[in-house]
Write an enzyme that holds these catalytic residues in place. Structure first.
Site, PDB file in Angstrom:
ATOM      1  CG  ASP A   1      -1.922  -1.146   1.216  1.00  0.00           C
ATOM      2  OD1 ASP A   1      -1.910  -1.951   0.262  1.00  0.00           O
ATOM      3  OD2 ASP A   1      -2.681  -1.270   2.194  1.00  0.00           O
TER       4      ASP A   1
ATOM      5  CE  LYS B   1      -3.457  -4.429   1.175  1.00  0.00           C
ATOM      6  NZ  LYS B   1      -4.124  -3.627   2.178  1.00  0.00           N
TER       7      LYS B   1
ATOM      8  CB  CYS C   1      -2.022  -2.778   5.354  1.00  0.00           C
ATOM      9  SG  CYS C   1      -3.689  -2.098   5.256  1.00  0.00           S
TER      10      CYS C   1
HETATM   11  C1  C5J Z   1      -2.915   0.495   5.615  1.00  0.00           C
HETATM   12  C2  C5J Z   1      -4.603   1.701   6.819  1.00  0.00           C
HETATM   13  N1  C5J Z   1      -2.462   0.325   4.386  1.00  0.00           N
HETATM   14  N2  C5J Z   1      -3.732   2.143   7.735  1.00  0.00           N
HETATM   15  N3  C5J Z   1      -4.189   0.975   5.754  1.00  0.00           N
HETATM   16  O1  C5J Z   1      -2.213   0.260   6.584  1.00  0.00           O
HETATM   17  O2  C5J Z   1      -5.767   1.962   6.918  1.00  0.00           O
END
Ligand code: C5J
Length: 228
Positions: free
Chosen positions: A26, A131, A164
């Site tokens: 991400d 995702k 994540c």
């Molecule tokens: C991720 C989030 N990518 N913090 N998402 O960690 O909401």
């Protein structure tokens, strides 16, 4: 390519590069840049910049060694049909998932904010995995991709450490993968959560896996190439 030792905690581990995948979680504009999802939740998004250069180092090393590279992106369909109401309506963010923002609609696939930051853009042939949740295994074909490539070890980096990245490592660990977080290539909006998140992975003899760093990963892979 021969097996190499990766310096890690709580102890070093042997990597077979042919069975190792780099999973970059991400690294999207929505989390790292002002005006995206991360900022709508009240976070200082500049804190995530620390992970960019180490991720780039790990990515370059993985590319040079020919590893399977997987980039994940968290986000939802434009009609929000895959966005659980509990996620969309939770809390009091300045904008909700799907609302218009300066980088397009918040956390929506196809919008500029959903893109991976330019310095980590996926190369042709690399897997880009969309995702809807925090974990990279949840409602994706990641397990199938790893099975087809005969992968046994996941080198995981990206953001955020305790959300994540952690969820993916926990999912991977339960599925039998050896999971290694590259600590300096992960970041959080909460430095203390980052620190403790990494501690949690390697505690109790490596309850969820290992913690290493981008430089050690690159060094291990270059040793593998020289021995080949
Ligand atoms: C991720 C989030 N990518 N913090 N998402 O960690 O909401």
């Amino acid at each position: 390519m021969s097996e190499v030792q990766l310096a890690a905690e709580p102890f070093d581990l042997a990597l077979n590069p042919l069975r190792t995948a780099l999973v970059i979680i991400d690294m999207q504009r929505d989390f790292l840049e002002p005006g995206g999802f991360g900022e709508t939740l009240g976070n200082d998004v500049s804190l995530l910049q620390a992970a960019v250069e180490p991720c780039r180092r790990a990515l370059e090393a993985a590319r040079r060694a020919g590893l399977l590279v997987i980039h994940t992106r968290e986000g939802h369909r434009p009609d929000l049909s895959d966005a659980p109401p509990a996620k969309v309506t939770r809390g009091a963010p300045s904008k909700r998932i799907g609302d218009p923002g300066p980088m397009g609609r918040i956390l929506i696939r196809g919008e500029p904010g959903h893109d991976i930051v330019p310095s980590l853009s996926p190369a042709p042939g690399e897997v880009v995995l969309d995702k809807p949740g925090k974990g990279a295994f949840h409602q994706t074909d990641l397990a199938q991709i790893l099975m087809v490539h005969d992968i046994d070890t996941l080198i995981v980096c990206g953001v955020t450490t305790e959300v994540c990245v952690h969820t993916t490592i926990r999912e991977g660990n339960d599925r039998g993968y050896r999971c290694v977080a590259l600590g300096d290539a992960c970041a959080s909006y909460f430095p203390e959560f980052h620190r403790v998140g990494l501690e949690m992975i390697k505690a109790q003899g490596g309850i969820f896996g290992w913690v290493s760093d981008a430089e050690s990963f690159a060094t291990a892979l270059s040793a593998a190439q020289h021995a080949a």
